[in-house]
Design a protein around this motif. Sequence first.
Motif, PDB file in Angstrom:
ATOM      1  N   PRO A 112      62.857  59.709  65.202  1.00  0.00           N
ATOM      2  CA  PRO A 112      61.919  59.560  66.316  1.00  0.00           C
ATOM      3  C   PRO A 112      61.565  58.086  66.523  1.00  0.00           C
ATOM      4  CG  PRO A 112      60.734  60.250  64.359  1.00  0.00           C
ATOM      5  CD  PRO A 112      62.183  60.127  63.959  1.00  0.00           C
ATOM      6  N   VAL A 113      61.539  57.648  67.767  1.00  0.00           N
ATOM      7  CA  VAL A 113      61.162  56.275  68.099  1.00  0.00           C
ATOM      8  C   VAL A 113      60.003  56.337  69.092  1.00  0.00           C
ATOM      9  CG1 VAL A 113      61.911  54.064  69.053  1.00  0.00           C
ATOM     10  CG2 VAL A 113      63.549  55.497  67.804  1.00  0.00           C
ATOM     11  N   ILE A 114      58.926  55.639  68.773  1.00  0.00           N
ATOM     12  CA  ILE A 114      57.789  55.553  69.694  1.00  0.00           C
ATOM     13  C   ILE A 114      58.049  54.405  70.649  1.00  0.00           C
ATOM     14  CG2 ILE A 114      55.296  55.269  69.906  1.00  0.00           C
ATOM     15  CD1 ILE A 114      56.184  57.794  68.376  1.00  0.00           C
ATOM     16  N   ILE A 115      57.963  54.668  71.959  1.00  0.00           N
ATOM     17  CA  ILE A 115      58.259  53.636  72.959  1.00  0.00           C
ATOM     18  C   ILE A 115      57.137  53.658  73.990  1.00  0.00           C
ATOM     19  CG2 ILE A 115      59.819  55.258  74.145  1.00  0.00           C
ATOM     20  CD1 ILE A 115      61.498  52.740  74.941  1.00  0.00           C
ATOM     21  N   THR A 116      56.302  52.627  73.974  1.00  0.00           N
ATOM     22  CA  THR A 116      55.022  52.706  74.673  1.00  0.00           C
ATOM     23  C   THR A 116      54.569  51.366  75.240  1.00  0.00           C
ATOM     24  OG1 THR A 116      52.677  53.322  74.359  1.00  0.00           O
ATOM     25  CG2 THR A 116      53.795  52.338  72.482  1.00  0.00           C
ATOM     26  N   GLY A 117      53.655  51.453  76.164  1.00  0.00           N
ATOM     27  CA  GLY A 117      52.989  50.259  76.658  1.00  0.00           C
ATOM     28  C   GLY A 117      51.833  49.833  75.779  1.00  0.00           C
TER      29      GLY A 117
END
Length: 276
Positions: free
Chosen positions: A46-51
Amino acid sequence: MDLPEHLVDVDAIAFDVDGTLAGADHRVSPRTLRALAAVRAAGVEPVIITGRIADAALAILADAGIDGYVVAAGGAVALDSRDRRPLWTATMDPAETRAVVDFCAGRPLEPSLFTAEAMVVERGSVVHDLLVAANPEATTLAVPVGDLPYDRTTKAVVFGEPASLDAVDAELRAAFPRMVRSMPTAFEMSPEGADKWAALAAVLDRLGVSPARTAGVGDGENDLVWLTRIGFPVAMGNALATVKDLAHLEIGHHADEAVAELVEGLLAARAARGPA
C-alpha cells in the motif's frame, strides 16, 4: 464484490486520502486501517499518496501498524517511513509562492503554505482551526504574513467557499497554470516538475514494481495524471466525472468506507483463488 482479474493480481495499490481513504470526517476509519494492514500482509504494497504533509501521511501507516511509503504534499515529497529519508523532494520558487499569497489578498480566499514539516497559514486565518480539526496529527502554524515559509514551500493551497473559488477559477488558473482543484473548497499547486506521478514513480522504482501492476484509487483533479500512468485506476463514487471517465472501476462513496470494501473484496478474491 466481483473484481477484474487484473486488479486482483496487482503488486501495489496507491491510495489518495481526502475524499478517498478518509471518511467525511477526514479521518481514516479503523476498518480501513485494518484493510491497509491486511493488504500488506497479503503481499500487496500500500502507498499513501496525498496532498497532506508528510507527517500526516506517515501517521496513517503508523495507525495501521505498518511501515511503508508515502507521497505527500501533492507529490513534492516521497519517503519511506522506516528511515524518513526522502526518495523525492521539491520546493516551489519563493517568488511564485509569494504571488499565490498576494493573489489571495483582498479576496475571500485563504492561502496556506505547506512545508515538509507543517501546514502554515497567516495569523488570524479562519482556515487554521479547520486544518487542525481535519489533520490533528499534523503540525499547523499561524504566523505573520512576513514569516510564511516562502523558500520552503512544498505545496501552496488556496482555500475558499466553493462559490468563491468558482468565481476566480479562470483567473487563478491563468495566473498559475499548475493550479488544480483538489476539493470543492481548495485549489493547490506543487513545485514545477513535481506531481503525484513523479513521486509515485520514484516509490515504485524503489519497490521494483511496474506501473502496469499497480492499482490506484482517487477522486480529484490532482489524481488525474498519476491514475493514467498505472495499470488499474479506480474512481471513488464521489470522484469528479473526469476521474470516473478514465477509471477501470468505480466504487462507492468515501463516507461509506468504500476503499475498505474494495480491499476486502480483493483479499477475498486472492484467498479464493489460492496460491499462485
